[in-house]
Write a protein that holds these residues in place. Structure first.
Motif, PDB file in Angstrom:
ATOM      1  N   THR A 165       0.703  -1.217  -0.060  1.00 31.12           N
ATOM      2  CA  THR A 165      -0.153   0.171   0.070  1.00 31.12           C
ATOM      3  C   THR A 165       0.846   1.119   0.084  1.00 31.12           C
ATOM      4  OG1 THR A 165      -0.372  -0.249   2.499  1.00 31.12           O
ATOM      5  CG2 THR A 165      -2.006  -1.082   1.171  1.00 31.12           C
ATOM      6  N   PRO A 201      -4.736   3.244  -2.132  1.00 36.48           N
ATOM      7  CA  PRO A 201      -4.926   1.776  -2.100  1.00 36.48           C
ATOM      8  C   PRO A 201      -6.150   1.536  -1.160  1.00 36.48           C
ATOM      9  CG  PRO A 201      -2.912   2.455  -0.745  1.00 36.48           C
ATOM     10  CD  PRO A 201      -3.397   3.657  -1.965  1.00 36.48           C
ATOM     11  N   HIS A 218      -9.401  -8.145  -1.792  1.00 37.63           N
ATOM     12  CA  HIS A 218      -8.441  -7.638  -2.692  1.00 37.63           C
ATOM     13  C   HIS A 218      -8.023  -6.454  -2.684  1.00 37.63           C
ATOM     14  CE1 HIS A 218     -10.318 -10.988  -5.102  1.00 37.63           C
ATOM     15  NE2 HIS A 218      -9.361 -10.840  -5.831  1.00 37.63           N
ATOM     16  N   LEU A 219      -6.740  -6.102  -2.738  1.00 38.29           N
ATOM     17  CA  LEU A 219      -6.206  -4.619  -2.883  1.00 38.29           C
ATOM     18  C   LEU A 219      -6.060  -3.921  -4.060  1.00 38.29           C
ATOM     19  CD1 LEU A 219      -4.642  -2.335  -1.184  1.00 38.29           C
ATOM     20  CD2 LEU A 219      -2.569  -3.669  -1.841  1.00 38.29           C
ATOM     21  N   TYR A 220      -6.864  -2.743  -4.230  1.00 35.80           N
ATOM     22  CA  TYR A 220      -6.977  -1.968  -5.297  1.00 35.80           C
ATOM     23  C   TYR A 220      -6.112  -0.983  -5.458  1.00 35.80           C
ATOM     24  CZ  TYR A 220     -11.152  -4.732  -6.611  1.00 35.80           C
ATOM     25  OH  TYR A 220     -12.142  -5.829  -6.736  1.00 35.80           O
ATOM     26  N   ALA A 245      -1.123  -2.367  -8.439  1.00 32.22           N
ATOM     27  CA  ALA A 245      -1.266  -3.644  -7.419  1.00 32.22           C
ATOM     28  C   ALA A 245      -0.877  -4.879  -7.674  1.00 32.22           C
ATOM     29  CB  ALA A 245      -2.767  -3.537  -6.998  1.00 32.22           C
ATOM     30  N   THR A 261      -5.801  -8.131 -14.293  1.00 30.48           N
ATOM     31  CA  THR A 261      -6.359  -6.898 -14.230  1.00 30.48           C
ATOM     32  C   THR A 261      -5.357  -5.725 -14.467  1.00 30.48           C
ATOM     33  OG1 THR A 261      -5.859  -6.565 -11.915  1.00 30.48           O
ATOM     34  CG2 THR A 261      -8.125  -7.243 -12.531  1.00 30.48           C
ATOM     35  N   ASP A 312      -9.399  -0.222 -12.115  1.00 33.29           N
ATOM     36  CA  ASP A 312      -9.531  -1.181 -10.956  1.00 33.29           C
ATOM     37  C   ASP A 312      -8.483  -2.288 -10.937  1.00 33.29           C
ATOM     38  OD1 ASP A 312     -11.574   0.738 -10.034  1.00 33.29           O
ATOM     39  OD2 ASP A 312     -12.999  -0.687 -10.512  1.00 33.29           O
ATOM     40  N   GLU A 313      -7.349  -1.939 -11.191  1.00 37.25           N
ATOM     41  CA  GLU A 313      -6.338  -3.039 -11.288  1.00 37.25           C
ATOM     42  C   GLU A 313      -6.421  -3.552  -9.614  1.00 37.25           C
ATOM     43  OE1 GLU A 313      -1.315  -3.443 -11.622  1.00 37.25           O
ATOM     44  OE2 GLU A 313      -2.479  -1.741 -12.376  1.00 37.25           O
ATOM     45  N   CYS A 314      -6.024  -4.788  -9.428  1.00 34.15           N
ATOM     46  CA  CYS A 314      -6.214  -5.457  -8.046  1.00 34.15           C
ATOM     47  C   CYS A 314      -5.228  -6.409  -7.903  1.00 34.15           C
ATOM     48  CB  CYS A 314      -7.748  -5.553  -7.342  1.00 34.15           C
ATOM     49  SG  CYS A 314      -8.467  -6.850  -8.438  1.00 34.15           S
TER      50      CYS A 314
END
Length: 375
Positions: free
Chosen positions: A9, A85, A91-93, A97, A346, A351-353
């Motif tokens: 993060t 983040p 999930h971490l967006y 990420a 992604t 919204d990459e995660c």
């Protein structure tokens, strides 16, 4: 919050769009220096590169990654801001990420843990980071590799943290990549009026047969590890915009993705020979992004598979698919190169995660590989 989640993060918060590093490497360098690593900053142009080493002998294991990310795209289309983040649904967006701040964070933690467990390990363990992987890749690992060659810095094994997995963490590893060769062709004619073609030379007409021949050419048959080489024309431009003017020049952009059955040199020779046969007045600017490479059976590939089987309980597919990575600059130094990272579904998207479950397992995967090679 776990160490890996906290560090990932912190990296995502740094808006490090190529070639900016955003302070990511300084954060990681400080951590690794505290762990006993020797830190060297290699800045070329606008690009930051970090070389952190522990040990000074052979064999040399390098973890390779990048701190830069692609632009976020329209921020209003993100569910949460791309550089804030956010955790949702386990999930971490955030931008980067998956590609590849999670991999970079996991490599840093794995190296810290490795030297704590094995302060007197054999050989050298290292981390190489750049802020120029998503951009032109000129002043990043390409330049660092040139410097390593000048110094005589050997690398035996290189583990690239690019997101390689498809549906499950560890289900696929990259053991090679196709080469990528770009061409910018200009065919020269004589501009004139469309009503008087005898007083002009239309470069579109002149080049059409040659382009058709190039597109139809079977460059090679590939081999067991690679599909046949392919040529794709990506852009054609000619003319002034007027419908009554024969253009004076034709510009064609094309790309080869080629297997180890061909080389950039042979492809260039074949293309230029074809254009000469068609008696064209032409010039080509070539840009080689990287030669094809393959890592066969060996200690790095075997250690990576064994680590995945132990931690993820699956046997990975060994692939040479996909685009390119900075591993293409390390392989010519004589290194075995393997890519292993999180799921790539992604990457570069809105919204990459990354899955938090996968994120938590990633440092252990990298640590296991290091221990199999240097402990």
């Amino acid at each position: 919050m776990s160490d890996i989640l906290n560090l990932t993060t912190e990296l995502i918060r740094r808006a490090s769009v190529t070639p900016e590093d955003g302070g990511c490497q300084a954060l990681l360098a400080a951590r690794l220096a505290d762990a006993g690593f020797t830190i060297e900053n290699l800045r070329y142009g606008e690009v930051d590169n970090l070389w952190a080493t522990h040990g000074s002998a052979a064999p040399v294991l390098v973890f390779l990654g990048h701190t830069d990310v692609v632009p976020s795209g329209p921020e209003e289309q993100w569910t949460s801001p791309p550089f804030e983040p956010t955790i949702r649904d386990r999930h971490l967006y955030g931008r980067g990420a998956a590609d590849m701040k999670s991999g970079v964070a996991a490599m840093c933690l794995a190296l810290e843990e490795f030297v704590q467990r094995h302060p007197d390990h054999v050989g050298t363990i290292a981390l190489l980071l750049t802020s120029d992987e998503e951009g032109p890749s000129i002043d990043g690992v390409r330049r660092v590799a040139e410097e390593f060659r000048r110094r005589g810095q050997g690398i035996d094994w290189c583990l690239v943290g690019e997101p390689s997995s498809q549906q499950r963490l560890g289900d696929l590893i990259r053991v090679g990549r196709r080469g990528s060769l770009h061409g910018q062709l200009r065919v020269r004619g004589v501009q004139g009026h469309v009503a008087y073609p005898e007083k002009a030379l239309n470069p579109i007409h002149a080049a059409a047969a040659a382009l058709a021949e190039l597109v139809a050419t079977r460059w090679d048959e590939g081999n067991a590890e690679f599909p046949p080489t392919s040529l794709q024309i990506s852009n054609i431009h000619a003319g002034t915009g007027a419908n009554n003017v024969i253009p004076g020049t034709l510009d064609v952009t094309f790309n080869f993705r080629f297997s180890t059955a061909s080389t950039a040199a042979t492809l260039r020779e074949q293309v230029e020979a074809c254009l000469k046969r068609h008696d064209l007045d032409f010039s080509i600017d070539w840009n080689l992004s990287g030669e094809a490479f393959l890592t066969g059976e060996g200690r790095l590939r075997n250690a990576t598979i064994a680590a995945i089987e132990s931690i993820c309980a699956i046997t990975p597919v060994a692939s040479t698919g996909g685009g390119t990575s900075d591993g293409r600059f390390i392989a010519p130094l004589g290194a075995e190169v393997v890519e292993l990272g999180p799921i790539n579904e992604t990457i570069h998207k809105i919204d990459e995660c990354v899955s938090i479950e996968d994120l938590e397992r990633l440092p252990g995967l990298y640590l296991d590989i290091a221990e199999r090679l240097l402990a």
